[in-house]
Design a protein around this motif. Structure first.
Motif, PDB file in Angstrom:
ATOM      1  N   TYR A 386       3.235  -6.589  -5.896  1.00  0.00           N
ATOM      2  CA  TYR A 386       2.222  -6.992  -6.874  1.00  0.00           C
ATOM      3  C   TYR A 386       2.216  -6.101  -8.106  1.00  0.00           C
ATOM      4  O   TYR A 386       1.818  -6.534  -9.195  1.00  0.00           O
ATOM      5  CB  TYR A 386       0.838  -7.012  -6.208  1.00  0.00           C
ATOM      6  N   THR A 387       2.668  -4.841  -7.999  1.00  0.00           N
ATOM      7  CA  THR A 387       2.667  -3.959  -9.172  1.00  0.00           C
ATOM      8  C   THR A 387       3.680  -4.410 -10.228  1.00  0.00           C
ATOM      9  O   THR A 387       3.544  -4.065 -11.400  1.00  0.00           O
ATOM     10  CB  THR A 387       2.975  -2.507  -8.770  1.00  0.00           C
ATOM     11  N   GLN A 388       4.698  -5.166  -9.831  1.00  0.00           N
ATOM     12  CA  GLN A 388       5.643  -5.747 -10.774  1.00  0.00           C
ATOM     13  C   GLN A 388       5.281  -7.198 -11.090  1.00  0.00           C
ATOM     14  O   GLN A 388       5.463  -7.664 -12.214  1.00  0.00           O
ATOM     15  CB  GLN A 388       7.069  -5.701 -10.198  1.00  0.00           C
ATOM     16  N   ALA A 415       1.569  -3.034 -17.107  1.00  0.00           N
ATOM     17  CA  ALA A 415       2.633  -2.233 -16.503  1.00  0.00           C
ATOM     18  C   ALA A 415       2.320  -0.744 -16.616  1.00  0.00           C
ATOM     19  O   ALA A 415       2.531   0.027 -15.671  1.00  0.00           O
ATOM     20  CB  ALA A 415       3.972  -2.547 -17.173  1.00  0.00           C
ATOM     21  N   TYR A 418      -0.419   0.220 -14.028  1.00  0.00           N
ATOM     22  CA  TYR A 418       0.080   0.438 -12.662  1.00  0.00           C
ATOM     23  C   TYR A 418       0.912   1.717 -12.566  1.00  0.00           C
ATOM     24  O   TYR A 418       0.893   2.414 -11.548  1.00  0.00           O
ATOM     25  CB  TYR A 418       0.907  -0.773 -12.208  1.00  0.00           C
ATOM     26  N   THR A 419       1.633   2.050 -13.634  1.00  0.00           N
ATOM     27  CA  THR A 419       2.403   3.298 -13.638  1.00  0.00           C
ATOM     28  C   THR A 419       1.473   4.499 -13.591  1.00  0.00           C
ATOM     29  O   THR A 419       1.706   5.459 -12.829  1.00  0.00           O
ATOM     30  CB  THR A 419       3.289   3.369 -14.894  1.00  0.00           C
ATOM     31  N   ARG A 421      -1.622   4.557 -12.520  1.00  0.00           N
ATOM     32  CA  ARG A 421      -2.327   4.608 -11.243  1.00  0.00           C
ATOM     33  C   ARG A 421      -1.442   5.187 -10.146  1.00  0.00           C
ATOM     34  O   ARG A 421      -1.892   5.987  -9.323  1.00  0.00           O
ATOM     35  CB  ARG A 421      -2.790   3.206 -10.844  1.00  0.00           C
ATOM     36  N   ALA A 422      -0.160   4.807 -10.168  1.00  0.00           N
ATOM     37  CA  ALA A 422       0.771   5.367  -9.184  1.00  0.00           C
ATOM     38  C   ALA A 422       0.941   6.864  -9.395  1.00  0.00           C
ATOM     39  O   ALA A 422       1.022   7.644  -8.445  1.00  0.00           O
ATOM     40  CB  ALA A 422       2.120   4.666  -9.288  1.00  0.00           C
TER      41      ALA A 422
END
Length: 550
Positions: A386-388, A415, A418-419, A421-422
């Motif tokens: 889901y992140t992509q 994008a 999500y980066t 957050r990771a």
């Protein structure tokens, strides 16, 4: 890969060049019309994009020409400046700025766009191509469109579909359906022996023949006027050359000319870099384009286009993907397409004006399907998660409902989210030993600790219980942000002592100026006869444990 000569794939490139020429011709005219410029200006820019930029570019498969994404800027620019020949000065300024960007190596910006966004852009453009070609496929000329085929860089409205389905011309629809059937069948094993003929060319020739038969046998189905390619016809050689236009050089004294030129340069460069990135992904030979060289080539091309009466140009994904689908292998195909524009517009415009737009719409619809087929969506979900998938789908929706740049911007924001957050999730890994008289917690910092990790590290230090021994190990860390170092120093100097937390700082580089502490502080907590309760994991695991205990 061994470097090949320009004519190494002549047969493939010749076929692809013819197909792209047939698609580019009405697009050049339609974009010129939508931009409020002379129709011939679109042809001029297509010729420059194909021959000049095609020869100078480092890209093997991208096609350069007038872009729908610039129509609003061009239309407003011509209106503000009052005359097209003054606007040509802005096109020359845009080219000079692009040259400068290439010299300053600004082309590297294209490498920072995530693959999920690029894939989403391609799928979004594919869907938009299909939807936008429905009017030409069914023979509907929208009011104000001039009957021109449109590219897919500028979004669409749902009224395109509903209005088209209410105005179906049977003759055009039959030509489009037969064209689509041919393109599909051309990919099957049954028709493998026919592949020496390009499917796109067969579709165009058959469309002309069918429309001729309509006229002779069944006039009710005959399509004419705005449903055919509409190319300016010169009455003489002199008439042809009079279509070219020089700029009014006095325009360079107008500040607006320079402002508009800079805007065109920025938007055109971004669209070009996005297209180059996407085209390289589609390249079956997996080659990479030197982006700085591309900016310099397009800068020179735009300067020349402005000098002889053309529109500003960019790399365009619709024609580029059609070029790849037609079997192109090198830049010769785009040079051929530009040469055909020049030769055919000068010599046989009457013959070209027999081509039904429904035939060209069939080619573009099939190209669009290849970009957005269901397998693309399945691949993004299965391979990227889901992140992509979320940025991918958001980009698709944005490109389809808004325009290319806005859609890419939306996907890029997601994008990046999500980066980040990771990145925030992995500030450290912990090892915890729980004794009856307290805990020993070792935090091993990640390889890079940025300001994005400040909040998670602060939360961890604030939640550590009193009477705990804490070891912060930076021996595996290459970089620690200044804000995080300040947080650790502050915890060491005041907060740890206030809560009776014994703190050990190990592995920090001298340049960080973190005070050295006793790494054996946890020994006071150990009881030789006691087996401690052990736990370990990531940042979230430790916070969950501390929350339960509190």
């Amino acid at each position: 890969m061994k470097k090949q000569g320009l004519f190494a794939y002549f047969k493939n490139d010749l076929v692809a060049g013819v197909v792209v020429f047939l698609i580019a011709l009405p697009l050049c005219l339609g974009i010129a019309l939508a931009s409020g410029a002379p129709l011939f200006a679109g042809i001029v820019s297509g010729i420059i994009g194909g021959i000049v930029i095609g020869a100078l570019s480092g890209s093997q498969l991208s096609v350069v020409g007038p872009a729908a994404g610039l129509t609003a800027i061009v239309l407003a620019g011509i209106s503000d400046l009052g005359a097209f020949n003054i606007f040509l000065c802005s096109v020359m300024v845009a080219g000079a700025v692009q040259m400068l960007l290439g010299i300053l190596k600004a082309g590297a910006i294209g490498s920072y766009f995530p693959s999920s966004v690029i894939e989403g852009m391609l799928a979004g453009i594919g869907l938009t191509i299909i939807i936008k070609q429905i009017p030409d496929a069914v023979g509907y000329s929208r009011p104000g469109s001039g009957g021109g085929m449109e590219a897919a860089e500028d979004g669409f409205s749902f009224s395109v579909i509903t209005n088209s389905l209410q105005h179906i011309e049977i003759g055009a629809a039959i030509i489009a359906l037969i064209g689509l059937a041919i393109l599909v069948l051309w990919q099957t094993k049954t028709f493998s022996k026919m592949k020496f003929l390009p499917g796109g060319l067969v579709v165009v020739v058959l469309g002309v023949i069918l429309n001729g038969l309509y006229q002779a046998i069944y006039p009710e189905l005959y399509i004419a006027g705005s449903h055919l390619v509409s190319l300016p016809v010169a009455d003489s050689v002199d008439g042809f050359f009079r279509n070219f236009m020089l700029p009014d050089f006095s325009g360079f004294s107008n500040p607006k000319v320079w402002q508009i030129g800079v805007v065109i340069a920025v938007v055109a460069s971004i669209e070009t870099l996005l297209c180059i990135e996407a085209t390289d992904k589609l390249d079956p030979m997996k080659r990479y384009t030197p982006t700085n060289r591309e900016l310099r080539a397009q800068g020179l091309g735009n300067m020349l286009s402005g000098l002889i009466g053309g529109l500003p140009v960019t790399s365009v994904i619709v024609r580029s993907s059609a070029n790849i689908n037609a079997g192109a292998r090198s830049k010769l195909s785009t040079i051929i397409h530009g040469t055909l524009l020049l030769v055919c517009v000068a010599s046989i415009p009457v013959v070209l004006n027999l081509i039904p737009k429904a035939s060209l719409a069939a080619i573009l619809i099939y190209t669009g399907y290849r970009l957005c087929k269901p397998a693309v969506f399945r691949h993004m979900w299965k391979e990227g998660g889901y992140t992509q998938f979320v940025p991918f789908v958001a980009t698709v929706i944005g490109v389809v409902s808004l325009d290319l740049l806005k859609g890419v911007g939306i996907g890029l924001v997601l994008a990046i989210f999500y980066t980040l957050r990771a990145n925030m999730r992995i500030p450290y890994y912990f090892h915890r030993s729980s004794f009856s008289n307290g805990d020993v917690v070792k935090l091993t910092l990640a390889q890079e600790v940025s300001f994005l990790n400040k909040a998670s590290i602060k939360e961890t230090l604030d939640r550590l219980p009193e009477n705990t021994a804490v070891i912060i190990d930076a021996s595996q860390t290459e970089y620690i942000d200044f804000d995080v170092l300040e947080l650790i120093r502050d915890f060491h100097e005041s907060k740890a002592a206030d809560r009776n937390i014994k703190l050990s700082l190990i592995g920090f580089k001298d340049t960080y100026k973190v005070p050295a502490t006793d790494s054996e502080a946890f020994k006071d907590f150990e009881n030789g006869s006691e087996v401690p309760k052990q736990s370990n994991g990531s940042y979230q695991n430790l916070l969950q444990e501390l929350t339960k205990n509190n």
